[in-house]
Design a protein around this motif. Structure first.
Motif, PDB file in Angstrom:
ATOM      1  N   GLY A  68       0.753  -1.243   0.000  1.00 19.11           N
ATOM      2  CA  GLY A  68       0.000   0.000   0.000  1.00 19.11           C
ATOM      3  C   GLY A  68       0.781   1.289   0.000  1.00 19.11           C
ATOM      4  N   LEU A  69       2.084   1.282   0.316  1.00 23.05           N
ATOM      5  CA  LEU A  69       2.851   2.520   0.288  1.00 23.05           C
ATOM      6  C   LEU A  69       3.739   2.639  -0.943  1.00 23.05           C
ATOM      7  N   VAL A  70       3.585   1.730  -1.899  1.00 22.93           N
ATOM      8  CA  VAL A  70       4.349   1.855  -3.149  1.00 22.93           C
ATOM      9  C   VAL A  70       4.062   3.187  -3.840  1.00 22.93           C
ATOM     10  N   PRO A  71       2.798   3.627  -3.961  1.00 23.97           N
ATOM     11  CA  PRO A  71       2.568   4.924  -4.593  1.00 23.97           C
ATOM     12  C   PRO A  71       3.259   6.087  -3.883  1.00 23.97           C
ATOM     13  N   ARG A  72       3.287   6.066  -2.556  1.00 23.77           N
ATOM     14  CA  ARG A  72       3.992   7.123  -1.835  1.00 23.77           C
ATOM     15  C   ARG A  72       5.489   7.052  -2.113  1.00 23.77           C
ATOM     16  N   LEU A  73       6.029   5.844  -2.181  1.00 23.65           N
ATOM     17  CA  LEU A  73       7.451   5.677  -2.467  1.00 23.65           C
ATOM     18  C   LEU A  73       7.800   6.279  -3.822  1.00 23.65           C
ATOM     19  N   VAL A  74       6.966   5.988  -4.826  1.00 22.62           N
ATOM     20  CA  VAL A  74       7.186   6.545  -6.159  1.00 22.62           C
ATOM     21  C   VAL A  74       7.024   8.062  -6.135  1.00 22.62           C
ATOM     22  N   LYS A  75       6.013   8.521  -5.448  1.00 26.21           N
ATOM     23  CA  LYS A  75       5.734   9.958  -5.341  1.00 26.21           C
ATOM     24  C   LYS A  75       6.920  10.709  -4.759  1.00 26.21           C
ATOM     25  N   GLU A  76       7.667  10.063  -3.846  1.00 23.93           N
ATOM     26  CA  GLU A  76       8.760  10.740  -3.149  1.00 23.93           C
ATOM     27  C   GLU A  76      10.128  10.446  -3.746  1.00 23.93           C
ATOM     28  N   GLY A  77      10.164   9.845  -4.947  1.00 25.61           N
ATOM     29  CA  GLY A  77      11.437   9.774  -5.645  1.00 25.61           C
ATOM     30  C   GLY A  77      11.931   8.416  -6.080  1.00 25.61           C
ATOM     31  N   PHE A  78      11.257   7.327  -5.697  1.00 23.45           N
ATOM     32  CA  PHE A  78      11.688   6.007  -6.150  1.00 23.45           C
ATOM     33  C   PHE A  78      11.518   5.908  -7.664  1.00 23.45           C
ATOM     34  N   ALA A  79      12.595   5.509  -8.348  1.00 22.34           N
ATOM     35  CA  ALA A  79      12.571   5.435  -9.804  1.00 22.34           C
ATOM     36  C   ALA A  79      12.941   4.049 -10.319  1.00 22.34           C
ATOM     37  N   GLY A  80      12.969   3.052  -9.423  1.00 16.12           N
ATOM     38  CA  GLY A  80      13.319   1.690  -9.826  1.00 16.12           C
ATOM     39  C   GLY A  80      12.097   0.918 -10.285  1.00 16.12           C
ATOM     40  N   ARG A  81      12.229  -0.414 -10.252  1.00 14.59           N
ATOM     41  CA  ARG A  81      11.137  -1.280 -10.673  1.00 14.59           C
ATOM     42  C   ARG A  81      10.534  -2.012  -9.483  1.00 14.59           C
ATOM     43  N   VAL A  82       9.251  -2.282  -9.581  1.00 10.95           N
ATOM     44  CA  VAL A  82       8.537  -3.087  -8.593  1.00 10.95           C
ATOM     45  C   VAL A  82       8.299  -4.449  -9.224  1.00 10.95           C
ATOM     46  N   THR A  83       8.921  -5.481  -8.666  1.00 15.81           N
ATOM     47  CA  THR A  83       8.854  -6.820  -9.248  1.00 15.81           C
ATOM     48  C   THR A  83       7.936  -7.701  -8.412  1.00 15.81           C
ATOM     49  N   CYS A  84       7.046  -8.410  -9.095  1.00 13.99           N
ATOM     50  CA  CYS A  84       6.086  -9.259  -8.413  1.00 13.99           C
ATOM     51  C   CYS A  84       5.576 -10.300  -9.401  1.00 13.99           C
ATOM     52  N   THR A  85       4.705 -11.178  -8.958  1.00 16.89           N
ATOM     53  CA  THR A  85       4.123 -12.171  -9.864  1.00 16.89           C
ATOM     54  C   THR A  85       3.035 -11.503 -10.719  1.00 16.89           C
ATOM     55  N   PRO A  86       2.662 -12.127 -11.850  1.00 19.88           N
ATOM     56  CA  PRO A  86       1.627 -11.529 -12.708  1.00 19.88           C
ATOM     57  C   PRO A  86       0.311 -11.266 -11.989  1.00 19.88           C
ATOM     58  N   ALA A  87      -0.146 -12.205 -11.144  1.00 17.30           N
ATOM     59  CA  ALA A  87      -1.408 -12.005 -10.449  1.00 17.30           C
ATOM     60  C   ALA A  87      -1.311 -10.882  -9.428  1.00 17.30           C
ATOM     61  N   THR A  88      -0.169 -10.745  -8.773  1.00 18.06           N
ATOM     62  CA  THR A  88       0.018  -9.637  -7.836  1.00 18.06           C
ATOM     63  C   THR A  88      -0.040  -8.306  -8.567  1.00 18.06           C
ATOM     64  N   ARG A  89       0.578  -8.250  -9.729  1.00 23.25           N
ATOM     65  CA  ARG A  89       0.525  -7.021 -10.527  1.00 23.25           C
ATOM     66  C   ARG A  89      -0.915  -6.686 -10.910  1.00 23.25           C
ATOM     67  N   ALA A  90      -1.671  -7.701 -11.317  1.00 22.77           N
ATOM     68  CA  ALA A  90      -3.062  -7.471 -11.711  1.00 22.77           C
ATOM     69  C   ALA A  90      -3.894  -6.987 -10.530  1.00 22.77           C
ATOM     70  N   LEU A  91      -3.711  -7.600  -9.369  1.00 23.08           N
ATOM     71  CA  LEU A  91      -4.479  -7.193  -8.189  1.00 23.08           C
ATOM     72  C   LEU A  91      -4.081  -5.788  -7.725  1.00 23.08           C
ATOM     73  N   CYS A  92      -2.795  -5.463  -7.787  1.00 23.13           N
ATOM     74  CA  CYS A  92      -2.354  -4.125  -7.390  1.00 23.13           C
ATOM     75  C   CYS A  92      -2.940  -3.053  -8.298  1.00 23.13           C
ATOM     76  N   SER A  93      -3.179  -3.399  -9.557  1.00 24.03           N
ATOM     77  CA  SER A  93      -3.761  -2.423 -10.486  1.00 24.03           C
ATOM     78  C   SER A  93      -5.180  -2.052 -10.079  1.00 24.03           C
ATOM     79  N   VAL A  94      -5.811  -2.889  -9.242  1.00 28.41           N
ATOM     80  CA  VAL A  94      -7.139  -2.587  -8.709  1.00 28.41           C
ATOM     81  C   VAL A  94      -7.030  -2.001  -7.297  1.00 28.41           C
ATOM     82  N   LEU A  95      -6.240  -2.636  -6.440  1.00 26.05           N
ATOM     83  CA  LEU A  95      -6.200  -2.269  -5.028  1.00 26.05           C
ATOM     84  C   LEU A  95      -5.540  -0.917  -4.776  1.00 26.05           C
ATOM     85  N   LEU A  96      -4.446  -0.609  -5.471  1.00 22.80           N
ATOM     86  CA  LEU A  96      -3.738   0.639  -5.184  1.00 22.80           C
ATOM     87  C   LEU A  96      -4.535   1.877  -5.599  1.00 22.80           C
TER      88      LEU A  96
END
Length: 236
Positions: A68-96
């Motif tokens: 849940g704090l990935v968006p804040r991390l990106v907002k405050e300067g994180f410029a790397g990649r977030v690596t996860c499984t395909p289903a986690t990526r799909a669920l995060c696209s809804v939950l975040l």
């Protein structure tokens, strides 16, 4: 290899562990603190590091207390990649984005009610910022080793907690650390059980249910009883 525990300790929410290895800084999970107000306030505290100095985020699964704090991390300067499984990526696209929308609503509600210490309460991040953070996501399948760089590799193993949930084996040189993530039950109603753990030098686990055993009652009978009682009293 150095591990720094920044969440999910002293409480079972806000999972976040910083791994430093081979000159690389990897964050395993970036979860939001949930529950009582004193815990939720931690979501606005400094991360304990500079977001721009983090090279990678690796997510065990999509639940907000882990992502849940990935968006804040990106907002405050994180410029790397977030690596996860395909289903986690799909669920995060809804939950975040939903998390961002809820925070916007709560900020407006607090402003109308005058319950905030701030004249104009603002969300930790909004829906748009959450949607923009999804550009950083990439997916890697279970059982497929993946090199993050600087000799650091990760390997996802099914944890069977929710779709896409994984245990993460992180290796550097000859050192192996296994992050359990949240583990599903061995005897599940649907889906496969979690994969057994692999050999590692260290095992990092959370113990939300470490003080109890799962019941052995038939879950279908329990659900049927709840549904029948609800219908009989005209409930929803």
């Amino acid at each position: 290899m150095k591990l720094t525990f920044l969440g999910g300790v002293g409480t079972v929410t806000g999972s976040r562990t910083l791994v430093q290895a081979g000159g690389r800084r990897v964050l395993v999970d970036c979860g939001m603190f949930q529950g009582p107000r004193e815990l939720r306030r931690l979501n606005r505290d400094p991360f304990g590091f500079e977001p721009a100095e983090i090279d990678d985020v690796v997510l065990t699964h999509a639940h907000i207390d882990h992502s849940g704090l990935v968006p804040r991390l990106v907002k405050e300067g994180f410029a790397g990649r977030v690596t996860c499984t395909p289903a986690t990526r799909a669920l995060c696209s809804v939950l975040l984005p939903d998390s961002g929308r809820i925070q916007e609503e709560e900020a407006r509600y607090a402003a109308r009610g005058g319950w905030s210490r701030h004249a104009k309460p603002v969300p930790i991040y909004n829906q748009r910022e959450a949607e923009e953070s999804l550009d950083a996501f990439r997916s890697v399948d279970f059982e497929q080793g993946f090199a993050l760089g600087d000799g650091v590799e990760i390997h996802f193993r099914s944890a069977a907690h929710i779709p896409g949930a994984a245990s993460v084996l992180l290796t550097h040189d000859d050192r192996r650390v296994l992050f359990s993530g949240d583990i599903g039950r061995l005897h599940r109603i649907a889906g496969r059980p979690p994969r057994p753990p692999v050999e590692a030098d260290a095992l990092v686990i959370e113990s939300t249910y470490g003080d109890r055993l799962h019941g052995r009652d038939d879950p279908f009978e329990i659900m049927a009883d709840i549904v029948n009682r609800t219908v009989e009293r005209g409930g929803v």
